[in-house]
Design a protein around this motif. Structure first.
Motif, mmCIF file in Angstrom:
data_model
loop_
_atom_site.group_PDB
_atom_site.id
_atom_site.type_symbol
_atom_site.label_atom_id
_atom_site.label_comp_id
_atom_site.label_asym_id
_atom_site.label_seq_id
_atom_site.Cartn_x
_atom_site.Cartn_y
_atom_site.Cartn_z
ATOM 1 N N LEU A 97 -3.909 2.097 -6.220
ATOM 2 C CA LEU A 97 -4.850 2.270 -5.114
ATOM 3 C C LEU A 97 -6.253 2.479 -5.657
ATOM 4 O O LEU A 97 -6.443 3.085 -6.708
ATOM 5 C CB LEU A 97 -4.460 3.471 -4.258
ATOM 6 C CG LEU A 97 -3.200 3.334 -3.422
ATOM 7 C CD1 LEU A 97 -2.971 4.615 -2.623
ATOM 8 C CD2 LEU A 97 -3.254 2.136 -2.496
ATOM 9 N N LEU A 125 -9.278 -2.155 -1.817
ATOM 10 C CA LEU A 125 -8.182 -1.215 -1.562
ATOM 11 C C LEU A 125 -7.303 -0.984 -2.782
ATOM 12 O O LEU A 125 -6.667 0.058 -2.893
ATOM 13 C CB LEU A 125 -7.333 -1.705 -0.388
ATOM 14 C CG LEU A 125 -8.065 -1.768 0.959
ATOM 15 C CD1 LEU A 125 -7.180 -2.417 2.010
ATOM 16 C CD2 LEU A 125 -8.499 -0.387 1.399
ATOM 17 N N VAL A 126 -7.240 -1.965 -3.672
ATOM 18 C CA VAL A 126 -6.467 -1.808 -4.903
ATOM 19 C C VAL A 126 -7.308 -2.259 -6.093
ATOM 20 O O VAL A 126 -8.286 -2.989 -5.949
ATOM 21 C CB VAL A 126 -5.132 -2.607 -4.878
ATOM 22 C CG1 VAL A 126 -4.234 -2.153 -3.751
ATOM 23 C CG2 VAL A 126 -5.362 -4.084 -4.826
ATOM 24 N N LEU A 141 -1.994 5.788 5.168
ATOM 25 C CA LEU A 141 -1.006 5.924 4.087
ATOM 26 C C LEU A 141 -0.113 7.133 4.299
ATOM 27 O O LEU A 141 1.082 7.092 3.986
ATOM 28 C CB LEU A 141 -1.711 6.009 2.734
ATOM 29 C CG LEU A 141 -2.449 4.762 2.278
ATOM 30 C CD1 LEU A 141 -3.150 5.024 0.946
ATOM 31 C CD2 LEU A 141 -1.515 3.578 2.175
ATOM 32 N N MET A 186 0.839 -1.205 0.000
ATOM 33 C CA MET A 186 0.000 0.000 0.000
ATOM 34 C C MET A 186 0.874 1.257 0.000
ATOM 35 O O MET A 186 0.563 2.231 -0.671
ATOM 36 C CB MET A 186 -0.941 -0.008 1.204
ATOM 37 C CG MET A 186 -2.004 -1.085 1.155
ATOM 38 S SD MET A 186 -3.215 -0.862 -0.159
ATOM 39 C CE MET A 186 -4.129 0.536 0.491
ATOM 40 N N HIS A 190 -6.422 6.827 3.993
ATOM 41 C CA HIS A 190 -5.435 7.860 3.635
ATOM 42 C C HIS A 190 -4.647 8.318 4.855
ATOM 43 O O HIS A 190 -3.465 8.646 4.743
ATOM 44 C CB HIS A 190 -6.111 9.047 2.953
ATOM 45 C CG HIS A 190 -6.371 8.820 1.508
ATOM 46 N ND1 HIS A 190 -5.390 8.847 0.555
ATOM 47 C CD2 HIS A 190 -7.516 8.539 0.853
ATOM 48 C CE1 HIS A 190 -5.908 8.605 -0.632
ATOM 49 N NE2 HIS A 190 -7.202 8.400 -0.476
ATOM 50 N N LYS A 244 0.862 4.161 -3.017
ATOM 51 C CA LYS A 244 0.333 5.504 -2.749
ATOM 52 C C LYS A 244 0.934 6.558 -3.682
ATOM 53 O O LYS A 244 0.345 7.601 -3.892
ATOM 54 C CB LYS A 244 0.499 5.898 -1.289
ATOM 55 C CG LYS A 244 1.872 6.327 -0.877
ATOM 56 C CD LYS A 244 1.865 6.746 0.586
ATOM 57 C CE LYS A 244 3.212 7.302 0.996
ATOM 58 N NZ LYS A 244 3.174 7.858 2.338
#
Length: 106
Positions: A72, A58-59, A84, A22, A81, A26
């Motif tokens: 993402l 999430l992806v 992240l 992740m 967020h 980002k």
């Protein structure tokens, strides 16, 4: 229902590998072959982590010829967020890995 979904996503991100993925995503999308090299893991193992992240929304994946790219897929106002933002950027993650050479898909 909302709290169950949040708990599942946070549980998913409790894994170091998925959290690293992740963090990499980002800043940009990545091909699976790049993630395999960066994470120093087998392709099936990386794909399994990506499958779990995708299942929770999430992806997202995009296929280009024989290559699969991941990016993402979270809402701008998502609590994800906040997580992240606390992670190192891609450049820092790559420095931790050491030498990295992009694969042929780029």
């Amino acid at each position: 229902m909302f709290n169950i979904e949040m708990a599942e996503k946070l549980k998913l991100l409790g894994d170091k590998t998925r959290l690293t993925i992740m963090g990499l995503l980002k800043d940009r999308e990545w091909c699976v072959c790049d993630l395999v090299d960066i994470l120093n893991m087998s392709q099936p193992n990386v794909s399994q982590h990506l499958r779990k992240l995708k299942a929770q929304g999430l992806v997202k994946e995009t296929k280009r010829a024989q290559w699969v790219y991941y990016a993402l897929a979270i809402e701008e106002d998502s609590y994800i967020h906040t997580i992240l933002d606390a992670l190192p950027d891609t450049e820092s993650l790559l420095l931790l890995k050491g030498e990295y050479t992009a694969c042929d898909c780029n």
